[in-house]
Design a protein around this motif. Structure first.
Motif, PDB file in Angstrom:
ATOM      1  N   ASN A 187       9.049  99.205  24.710  1.00  0.00           N
ATOM      2  CA  ASN A 187       7.732  99.547  24.174  1.00  0.00           C
ATOM      3  C   ASN A 187       7.910  99.945  22.717  1.00  0.00           C
ATOM      4  N   LYS A 188       7.626  99.010  21.809  1.00  0.00           N
ATOM      5  CA  LYS A 188       7.865  99.270  20.389  1.00  0.00           C
ATOM      6  C   LYS A 188       6.745  98.667  19.557  1.00  0.00           C
ATOM      7  N   SER A 189       6.621  99.154  18.352  1.00  0.00           N
ATOM      8  CA  SER A 189       5.700  98.592  17.359  1.00  0.00           C
ATOM      9  C   SER A 189       6.531  97.994  16.242  1.00  0.00           C
ATOM     10  N   PHE A 190       6.053  96.896  15.709  1.00  0.00           N
ATOM     11  CA  PHE A 190       6.766  96.196  14.644  1.00  0.00           C
ATOM     12  C   PHE A 190       5.822  96.001  13.453  1.00  0.00           C
ATOM     13  N   PRO A 191       5.814  96.926  12.524  1.00  0.00           N
ATOM     14  CA  PRO A 191       4.947  96.752  11.350  1.00  0.00           C
ATOM     15  C   PRO A 191       5.431  95.607  10.465  1.00  0.00           C
ATOM     16  N   VAL A 192       4.471  94.847   9.939  1.00  0.00           N
ATOM     17  CA  VAL A 192       4.776  93.719   9.059  1.00  0.00           C
ATOM     18  C   VAL A 192       4.541  94.171   7.621  1.00  0.00           C
ATOM     19  N   GLY A 193       5.602  94.149   6.849  1.00  0.00           N
ATOM     20  CA  GLY A 193       5.492  94.617   5.478  1.00  0.00           C
ATOM     21  C   GLY A 193       5.052  93.558   4.487  1.00  0.00           C
ATOM     22  N   TYR A 194       5.349  92.304   4.792  1.00  0.00           N
ATOM     23  CA  TYR A 194       5.020  91.225   3.856  1.00  0.00           C
ATOM     24  C   TYR A 194       3.838  90.431   4.397  1.00  0.00           C
ATOM     25  N   PRO A 195       2.714  90.373   3.683  1.00  0.00           N
ATOM     26  CA  PRO A 195       1.542  89.653   4.206  1.00  0.00           C
ATOM     27  C   PRO A 195       1.799  88.165   4.310  1.00  0.00           C
ATOM     28  N   GLY A 196       1.268  87.571   5.355  1.00  0.00           N
ATOM     29  CA  GLY A 196       1.438  86.136   5.581  1.00  0.00           C
ATOM     30  C   GLY A 196       0.871  85.753   6.930  1.00  0.00           C
ATOM     31  N   GLU A 197       1.122  84.515   7.341  1.00  0.00           N
ATOM     32  CA  GLU A 197       0.680  84.033   8.643  1.00  0.00           C
ATOM     33  C   GLU A 197       1.860  84.048   9.599  1.00  0.00           C
ATOM     34  N   TYR A 198       1.689  84.739  10.730  1.00  0.00           N
ATOM     35  CA  TYR A 198       2.789  84.940  11.670  1.00  0.00           C
ATOM     36  C   TYR A 198       2.412  84.443  13.064  1.00  0.00           C
ATOM     37  N   PHE A 199       3.422  83.995  13.807  1.00  0.00           N
ATOM     38  CA  PHE A 199       3.273  83.628  15.213  1.00  0.00           C
ATOM     39  C   PHE A 199       4.292  84.415  16.014  1.00  0.00           C
ATOM     40  N   LEU A 200       3.874  84.868  17.198  1.00  0.00           N
ATOM     41  CA  LEU A 200       4.783  85.582  18.097  1.00  0.00           C
ATOM     42  C   LEU A 200       5.359  84.587  19.091  1.00  0.00           C
ATOM     43  N   LEU A 201       6.692  84.460  19.108  1.00  0.00           N
ATOM     44  CA  LEU A 201       7.369  83.485  19.955  1.00  0.00           C
ATOM     45  C   LEU A 201       8.326  84.182  20.915  1.00  0.00           C
ATOM     46  N   PHE A 202       8.397  83.650  22.133  1.00  0.00           N
ATOM     47  CA  PHE A 202       9.405  84.072  23.105  1.00  0.00           C
ATOM     48  C   PHE A 202      10.334  82.891  23.344  1.00  0.00           C
ATOM     49  N   ALA A 203      11.625  83.097  23.240  1.00  0.00           N
ATOM     50  CA  ALA A 203      12.578  81.991  23.355  1.00  0.00           C
ATOM     51  C   ALA A 203      13.681  82.345  24.343  1.00  0.00           C
ATOM     52  N   ASN A 204      13.996  81.393  25.218  1.00  0.00           N
ATOM     53  CA  ASN A 204      15.131  81.508  26.119  1.00  0.00           C
ATOM     54  C   ASN A 204      16.143  80.437  25.706  1.00  0.00           C
ATOM     55  N   CYS A 205      17.176  80.843  25.026  1.00  0.00           N
ATOM     56  CA  CYS A 205      18.138  79.893  24.468  1.00  0.00           C
ATOM     57  C   CYS A 205      19.366  79.712  25.359  1.00  0.00           C
ATOM     58  N   ASN A 206      19.366  80.337  26.521  1.00  0.00           N
ATOM     59  CA  ASN A 206      20.470  80.182  27.468  1.00  0.00           C
ATOM     60  C   ASN A 206      20.043  79.171  28.520  1.00  0.00           C
ATOM     61  N   ARG A 207      20.422  77.910  28.317  1.00  0.00           N
ATOM     62  CA  ARG A 207      19.975  76.842  29.194  1.00  0.00           C
ATOM     63  C   ARG A 207      20.463  77.064  30.629  1.00  0.00           C
ATOM     64  N   GLY A 208      19.588  76.796  31.581  1.00  0.00           N
ATOM     65  CA  GLY A 208      19.932  76.951  32.985  1.00  0.00           C
ATOM     66  C   GLY A 208      19.565  78.315  33.553  1.00  0.00           C
ATOM     67  N   SER A 209      19.178  79.251  32.703  1.00  0.00           N
ATOM     68  CA  SER A 209      18.797  80.580  33.182  1.00  0.00           C
ATOM     69  C   SER A 209      17.275  80.685  33.238  1.00  0.00           C
ATOM     70  N   LEU A 210      16.814  81.558  34.102  1.00  0.00           N
ATOM     71  CA  LEU A 210      15.383  81.795  34.263  1.00  0.00           C
ATOM     72  C   LEU A 210      15.070  83.244  33.925  1.00  0.00           C
ATOM     73  N   VAL A 211      13.969  83.442  33.234  1.00  0.00           N
ATOM     74  CA  VAL A 211      13.565  84.792  32.846  1.00  0.00           C
ATOM     75  C   VAL A 211      12.100  84.981  33.203  1.00  0.00           C
ATOM     76  N   SER A 212      11.773  86.072  33.858  1.00  0.00           N
ATOM     77  CA  SER A 212      10.375  86.415  34.143  1.00  0.00           C
ATOM     78  C   SER A 212      10.111  87.812  33.598  1.00  0.00           C
ATOM     79  N   MET A 213       8.924  88.025  33.098  1.00  0.00           N
ATOM     80  CA  MET A 213       8.593  89.337  32.534  1.00  0.00           C
ATOM     81  C   MET A 213       7.088  89.512  32.464  1.00  0.00           C
ATOM     82  N   HIS A 214       6.647  90.727  32.458  1.00  0.00           N
ATOM     83  CA  HIS A 214       5.252  91.088  32.233  1.00  0.00           C
ATOM     84  C   HIS A 214       5.141  91.559  30.777  1.00  0.00           C
TER      85      HIS A 214
END
Length: 352
Positions: free
Chosen positions: A35-62
């Protein structure tokens, strides 16, 4: 481009991202949470991405995320992006314009009751649908701006957007065929055109809803987006045909019924309407798309404002051209004008 060149692409390996957290930052199992906050210091256009880079593994989350711009030292939150925060006001202003337009149209119809046709009633319904669509769009954006969710206004928005789109194409087709103006009936080919365009508009609005409710990262998003553009383009091309049919019919009729001046006036009117429809479709499909492509993230509202302004101008000009009036200028002609019109049509026929 960077990921495409990489044979084993993983978004967290890109130098253009800001890595917020990994599983190493989570508390030890079985109560893994963050549970964290991430302030953005530099103005711009941002996208929030979730990535699973370990092929063959499964991840579930709320996951619960809140992305907002903060004002007044964090006391005020704006959940719309910097380029969309003006949209609630823009949509509300245009909805007020359409309500005033509707009131003026009702007064105009009441003044000229004898000249009111069924198409004028349908045009009034179109104005109602457009005004309600903009009101719902304004409320949807407002609630997203204040709370982060549309609170059900998105359902109303898509509903009135559907009715507005179907009515607009229907009115253009009926006006273009001269229904209620030139003849009180529709020919078979015109009925078939309506039977094609209306289902296509239903499909286009389904595609638009899927695009609006899902982000660009679902697998079928590109397919639905392309489908929407294709169907919309087909509808735009289809509504040109009835206007061309009316122009051709008037040109043929002018040779036989002995009312050259009247037919010439009608022919001029439908030619003007033809160019008006072409200009409207070109602006809202090509120019607006170009504006969306080149606009900075701070000016995402500009294409929407331009599109609504073009729509308002189009509606006003179309309604002015085919307004109900007791003293119809297209039928008030004298003998001299009739003769002049005949000579003009003969010259046109000769040149063709």
């Amino acid at each position: 481009m960077e990921l495409e060149r990489n044979h084993k692409p993983c978004v967290i390996d890109s130098k253009f991202i800001s890595l917020l957290f990994t599983f190493e930052d989570l508390a030890p199992p079985p109560h893994s949470s963050l549970n964290k906050s991430f302030p953005v210091g530099y103005p711009g256009e941002y996208f929030l991405l979730f990535a699973n880079c370990n092929r063959g593994s499964l991840v579930s989350m709320h996951v619960r995320t809140e992305l907002y711009n903060s004002f007044d030292d964090g006391k005020h939150r704006d959940y719309l992006s910097a380029g969309e925060t003006q949209l609630p006001s823009i949509y509300f202003i245009f909805s007020a314009f359409y309500l005033c337009f509707l009131a003026f149209w009702i007064v105009e119809c009441c003044k000229n009751k004898k000249s009111v046709h069924r198409i004028h009633v349908l045009m009034a319904v179109l104005l109602i649908a457009k005004a309600l669509n903009l009101i719902c769009a304004s409320e949807e954006k407002h609630y997203v701006k204040v709370t982060g969710t549309p609170h059900g206004w998105d359902v109303l928005f898509y509903t009135f957007q559907f009715f507005r789109a179907v009515l607009m194409f229907t009115v253009i087709i009926l006006v273009g065929t001269g229904w209620s103006f030139l003849k009180p009936f529709l020919q078979e080919k015109e009925k078939q055109l309506l039977m094609i365009v209306i289902p296509l508009q239903v499909l286009a609005n389904v595609a638009s809803t899927v695009i609006g409710e899902n982000g660009p990262f679902i697998k079928t998003w590109v397919t639905w987006n392309q489908l929407f553009m294709l169907v919309d383009l087909i509808c735009c091309c289809a509504i040109i045909f009835p206007i061309v049919w009316s122009i051709r019919s008037l040109r043929e009729t002018s040779k036989t019924d002995g009312k050259a001046a009247r037919n010439l006036a009608k022919l001029t009117l439908f030619r003007q309407f033809y160019f008006l429809v072409i200009g409207y479709l070109y602006f809202t499909r090509i120019i607006v798309f170009s504006l969306r492509t080149i606009s900075s993230y701070k000016f995402e509202w500009v294409p929407n404002g331009a599109e609504e302004m073009a729509s308002l101008v189009f509606y006003m000009m179309m309604f002015h051209m085919f307004r109900p009036t007791d003293r119809n200028e297209y039928f008030l002609v004298d003998d001299e004008e009739e003769k002049e019109a005949e000579r003009y049509l003969q010259r046109q026929e000769f040149e063709l």
